[in-house]
Scaffold this motif. Sequence first.
Motif, PDB file in Angstrom:
ATOM      1  N   LYS A 186      -5.361   3.103  -7.614  1.00  0.00           N
ATOM      2  CA  LYS A 186      -5.911   3.229  -8.985  1.00  0.00           C
ATOM      3  C   LYS A 186      -4.856   2.796 -10.222  1.00  0.00           C
ATOM      4  CE  LYS A 186      -9.046   6.322  -9.393  1.00  0.00           C
ATOM      5  NZ  LYS A 186      -9.717   7.617  -9.506  1.00  0.00           N
ATOM      6  N   LYS A 187      -3.694   3.296  -9.960  1.00  0.00           N
ATOM      7  CA  LYS A 187      -2.787   3.035 -11.034  1.00  0.00           C
ATOM      8  C   LYS A 187      -2.116   2.056 -10.836  1.00  0.00           C
ATOM      9  CE  LYS A 187       0.773   5.919 -13.389  1.00  0.00           C
ATOM     10  NZ  LYS A 187       1.569   7.203 -13.411  1.00  0.00           N
ATOM     11  N   TRP A 188      -1.584   1.498  -9.792  1.00  0.00           N
ATOM     12  CA  TRP A 188      -0.700   0.331  -9.543  1.00  0.00           C
ATOM     13  C   TRP A 188      -1.444  -0.926  -8.866  1.00  0.00           C
ATOM     14  CZ3 TRP A 188       3.560   0.947 -12.069  1.00  0.00           C
ATOM     15  CH2 TRP A 188       4.168   2.293 -12.436  1.00  0.00           C
ATOM     16  N   GLY A 189      -2.510  -0.591  -8.216  1.00  0.00           N
ATOM     17  CA  GLY A 189      -3.066  -1.825  -7.797  1.00  0.00           C
ATOM     18  C   GLY A 189      -2.875  -1.946  -6.397  1.00  0.00           C
ATOM     19  N   SER A 190      -3.696  -2.574  -5.565  1.00  0.00           N
ATOM     20  CA  SER A 190      -3.675  -2.548  -4.214  1.00  0.00           C
ATOM     21  C   SER A 190      -2.367  -3.468  -3.480  1.00  0.00           C
ATOM     22  CB  SER A 190      -4.794  -3.070  -3.550  1.00  0.00           C
ATOM     23  OG  SER A 190      -6.011  -2.209  -3.831  1.00  0.00           O
ATOM     24  N   ALA A 191      -2.329  -4.620  -4.015  1.00  0.00           N
ATOM     25  CA  ALA A 191      -1.338  -5.795  -3.644  1.00  0.00           C
ATOM     26  C   ALA A 191       0.065  -4.937  -3.799  1.00  0.00           C
ATOM     27  CB  ALA A 191      -1.320  -6.927  -4.221  1.00  0.00           C
ATOM     28  N   LEU A 192       0.630  -4.295  -5.024  1.00  0.00           N
ATOM     29  CA  LEU A 192       1.861  -3.759  -5.168  1.00  0.00           C
ATOM     30  C   LEU A 192       2.046  -2.686  -4.047  1.00  0.00           C
ATOM     31  CD1 LEU A 192       4.332  -3.949  -6.848  1.00  0.00           C
ATOM     32  CD2 LEU A 192       3.261  -2.191  -8.458  1.00  0.00           C
ATOM     33  N   VAL A 193       1.024  -1.585  -3.975  1.00  0.00           N
ATOM     34  CA  VAL A 193       1.188  -0.317  -3.173  1.00  0.00           C
ATOM     35  C   VAL A 193       1.276  -0.921  -1.731  1.00  0.00           C
ATOM     36  CG1 VAL A 193       0.021   1.779  -2.342  1.00  0.00           C
ATOM     37  CG2 VAL A 193       0.128   1.058  -4.783  1.00  0.00           C
TER      38      VAL A 193
END
Length: 315
Positions: A186-193
């Motif tokens: 929710k905070k950083w986005g799926s792709a980055l995590v």
Amino acid sequence: MATQKQRMYGFFMVIVGAAFWGLSGTVAQHLFETSDVSVEWLVTVRLLLSGLLLLMIISAGKNRRAVWEIWKDQKSAIQLIVFGIVGMLGVQYTFLASIGTGNAAVATLLQYLAPVMIVLFMLVTRKNSFQSADICALVLAMGGTFLLLTNGSINNLTVSPLSVIWGLLSAAALAFYTLYSSSLLKKWGSALVIGWGMLIGGIGMSFIHPPWDVDVQGWTISENVSVGFIVIFGTLLGFYMYLTSLKYLFPQEASMLGCSEPVAAVASSILWLGVSFGLYQAAGAACILVMIFVLSQKKSAGKSATLKKQTNIQR
């Protein structure tokens, strides 16, 4: 609101992306059966290369600053490390171990029990109210799993007990992965995590089995192509295409169409590798697919839909 053309594009992306995930499991099974490639080495290389490539793609885009900013947030950094080691590495290793000791079709279907485990957790912790869909999903999951593993006879498992254990651990790891990553996504986005999770998991696995600890001199073209397919198509492109589809489709739609993964795994295992799949097993597989559909259509859209959406962003 997406146009009809964009929605058709979304349908194409999610179906093909999920199919790549399913096919990669069958390719991994073929690799284990025809070469001396180990589960540990394949997990290490798959995570390292996919994570690096994904982070490179992000770095070349508009969100490149976030690649390193996530590490400046101490809470997020700790969560990311736990997610990479326990979640990402846990899911990947247990899934491929289930394939290595059994077959891709059963391993993929067992992993798809994760949504049921999530539902049970949410009910036990009273974060969700009990609904008729939950009862239906549990019955379908238990009945489907029984038929899948026994082919109708309790005296004969269709895969080894070790493969069943790894498959159930894979589902449990995926359930943890989904629930634990919620705030990070929710905070950083799926792709980055996911990108960092893959890289961290790959680095962690490197201490157990270094990526260079393999003899590639005797490799055939088939083995090189198989590894390339698993990394590029089965991981990077599969993930990218699924994420892209979410721009044009509702989470429930993407979740339902994501069922093409186990379908692709079962079909390719039977047609390509000649894996035996009995009538009762087919009925069990159908039960699990219906169970996924039931959960994806639950009307408690908030938490349930979000969790189901995250569950599919894993491979």
